[in-house]
Structure formats: structure tokens, C-alpha cells
Motif scaffolding. Structure first.
Motif, PDB file in Angstrom:
ATOM      1  N   THR A  39      -5.681   4.973  29.001  1.00 51.62           N
ATOM      2  CA  THR A  39      -6.268   5.292  30.300  1.00 51.62           C
ATOM      3  C   THR A  39      -5.619   6.535  30.889  1.00 51.62           C
ATOM      4  O   THR A  39      -4.545   6.953  30.463  1.00 51.62           O
ATOM      5  N   ARG A  78      -9.951   8.803  46.131  1.00 48.66           N
ATOM      6  CA  ARG A  78      -9.440   7.617  45.450  1.00 48.66           C
ATOM      7  C   ARG A  78      -8.400   7.991  44.396  1.00 48.66           C
ATOM      8  O   ARG A  78      -8.452   9.074  43.835  1.00 48.66           O
ATOM      9  N   ARG A  94       0.328   1.366  33.123  1.00 47.87           N
ATOM     10  CA  ARG A  94      -1.139   1.331  33.091  1.00 47.87           C
ATOM     11  C   ARG A  94      -1.591   0.897  31.712  1.00 47.87           C
ATOM     12  O   ARG A  94      -0.808   0.836  30.783  1.00 47.87           O
ATOM     13  N   GLU A 102      -6.408   9.525  37.875  1.00 45.75           N
ATOM     14  CA  GLU A 102      -7.030  10.666  38.526  1.00 45.75           C
ATOM     15  C   GLU A 102      -6.977  10.473  40.032  1.00 45.75           C
ATOM     16  O   GLU A 102      -7.262   9.379  40.530  1.00 45.75           O
ATOM     17  N   GLU A 124      -9.922   1.164  40.791  1.00 43.37           N
ATOM     18  CA  GLU A 124      -9.303   1.839  41.936  1.00 43.37           C
ATOM     19  C   GLU A 124      -7.907   1.287  42.175  1.00 43.37           C
ATOM     20  O   GLU A 124      -7.722   0.087  42.283  1.00 43.37           O
ATOM     21  N   THR A 181      -7.640   6.533  40.853  1.00 40.92           N
ATOM     22  CA  THR A 181      -8.282   5.611  39.921  1.00 40.92           C
ATOM     23  C   THR A 181      -7.650   5.696  38.541  1.00 40.92           C
ATOM     24  O   THR A 181      -7.121   6.729  38.135  1.00 40.92           O
ATOM     25  N   GLU A 182      -7.747   4.585  37.838  1.00 44.06           N
ATOM     26  CA  GLU A 182      -7.377   4.513  36.430  1.00 44.06           C
ATOM     27  C   GLU A 182      -8.694   4.538  35.673  1.00 44.06           C
ATOM     28  O   GLU A 182      -9.575   3.706  35.918  1.00 44.06           O
ATOM     29  N   ARG A 183      -8.848   5.530  34.780  1.00 45.80           N
ATOM     30  CA  ARG A 183     -10.095   5.645  34.023  1.00 45.80           C
ATOM     31  C   ARG A 183      -9.830   5.306  32.565  1.00 45.80           C
ATOM     32  O   ARG A 183      -8.949   5.859  31.931  1.00 45.80           O
ATOM     33  N   ARG A 184     -10.626   4.367  32.064  1.00 42.63           N
ATOM     34  CA  ARG A 184     -10.521   3.964  30.662  1.00 42.63           C
ATOM     35  C   ARG A 184     -11.369   4.871  29.784  1.00 42.63           C
ATOM     36  O   ARG A 184     -12.234   5.593  30.278  1.00 42.63           O
ATOM     37  N   GLY A 186     -15.045   5.031  30.262  1.00 39.81           N
ATOM     38  CA  GLY A 186     -15.535   5.534  31.536  1.00 39.81           C
ATOM     39  C   GLY A 186     -15.371   4.566  32.700  1.00 39.81           C
ATOM     40  O   GLY A 186     -15.580   4.937  33.850  1.00 39.81           O
ATOM     41  N   THR A 187     -15.020   3.321  32.414  1.00 36.53           N
ATOM     42  CA  THR A 187     -14.786   2.337  33.467  1.00 36.53           C
ATOM     43  C   THR A 187     -13.625   2.790  34.330  1.00 36.53           C
ATOM     44  O   THR A 187     -12.618   3.260  33.825  1.00 36.53           O
ATOM     45  N   ARG A 188     -13.773   2.641  35.646  1.00 36.10           N
ATOM     46  CA  ARG A 188     -12.712   3.029  36.580  1.00 36.10           C
ATOM     47  C   ARG A 188     -12.242   1.821  37.380  1.00 36.10           C
ATOM     48  O   ARG A 188     -13.046   0.989  37.782  1.00 36.10           O
TER      49      ARG A 188
END
Length: 152
Positions: free
Chosen positions: A45, A56, A41, A48, A68, A58-61, A64-66
Motif C-alpha cells: 500500500t 484526506r 500499514r 497519500e 481513510e 488515505t492508504e491506497r492498496r 485501488g481500494t482506499r
């Protein structure tokens, strides 16, 4: 003249962990952001998982950008879940249903990741998907801090 066999290729990866199914399931789903390989990844990040059907992965940066990675198509706590893997941040993100099962064994739980790769996706996509899930399962196994043989 011979015909080319275009049936999907079934793939399975399994490990046995010295935990009961409920704990193995919890570790695999609740702690996915802890054990999932960092090299798979983007730096900085977290992963979650929304632990429910329709949830979902998700990879969260940090901003806050996600992105899927997939959606939970089936959710049976302590037994199995099915993730529709898409990895939207990747170029060729076809949906791939991935089943993860948790079966009691004499030493704990056999965790099995299984999926089918379309013949059209071979060999490049299959190698990437197989490497991702082999590495992820090995990382989950290490996170459980258990040393047990691979189950069949």
C-alpha cells in the motif's frame, strides 16, 4: 475516598531537522508515503495526503481500494496542520485531532506532533497511538537524513 482524574492526557513528540520550515513541511506532507513506516500499514500500500483543508490521508492498496486514516481539519502551509486521525481500517477508530507544527530553530525546524488522549482510551489505545506517532516522527527525521538532537 479519592476521585479518579479523567482529564485528557496531553502528548507531544518533537524532533529538530536541519531544514527550513517550508522544506520540512513539504517533506512531512508531500512525501508521507515515502517515509511513513512500512510496518504500520498493509503490505503493497501507499499513503497519500490531499494537501489542503478538508483533504484526506488515505492508504491506497494495489487494487485501488482506499482506506481513510484521517482528514485535514486545519492547513497552514509551512506552519502547521491538524489531522483528525480515524484510521477507519482499525476496529476502535475514534477521532483524534493531531496537530503537527513546524517552528524555526537556530538549526532548522522543530517538528512537533501533539494530541490529547482521553482517559477512557488509556492504556491500550494510548500506547498504540503513541507508538505510531513516535515511530512516524522518527521515520520522517531519518528520511530528512539529518542527525540533530530532539528539541524541547
Amino acid at each position: 475516598m479519592t476521585s479518579l482524574d479523567l482529564r485528557p492526557l496531553p502528548v507531544r513528540h518533537s524532533v529538530d531537522v536541519r531544514l527550513p520550515p517550508s522544506e520540512a513541511f513539504d517533506l512531512f506532507t508531500r512525501e508521507i508515503g515515502v517515509w511513513w513506516p512500512k510496518g504500520d500499514r498493509r503490505p503493497g500500500t501507499t499513503l497519500e495526503m490531499e494537501r489542503r483543508r478538508g483533504g484526506r490521508l488515505t492508504e491506497r492498496r494495489a487494487d485501488g481500494t482506499r482506506f481513510e486514516w484521517g482528514r485535514i481539519a486545519a492547513w497552514e502551509p509551512n506552519r502547521r496542520f491538524v489531522l483528525t486521525w480515524t484510521r477507519e481500517a482499525e476496529e476502535d477508530h475514534e477521532e483524534l485531532p493531531i496537530a503537527v507544527t513546524f517552528a524555526r530553530t537556530s538549526t532548522g525546524t522543530c517538528v512537533t506532533v501533539s494530541y490529547e488522549l482521553a482517559a477512557s482510551a488509556l492504556p491500550r489505545a494510548s500506547a498504540a497511538v503513541m507508538q505510531t506517532w513516535r515511530g512516524a516522527l522518527a521515520a520522517a527525521h531519518r528520511h530528512a537524513m539529518q542527525t540533530v538532537a530532539v528539541c524541547v
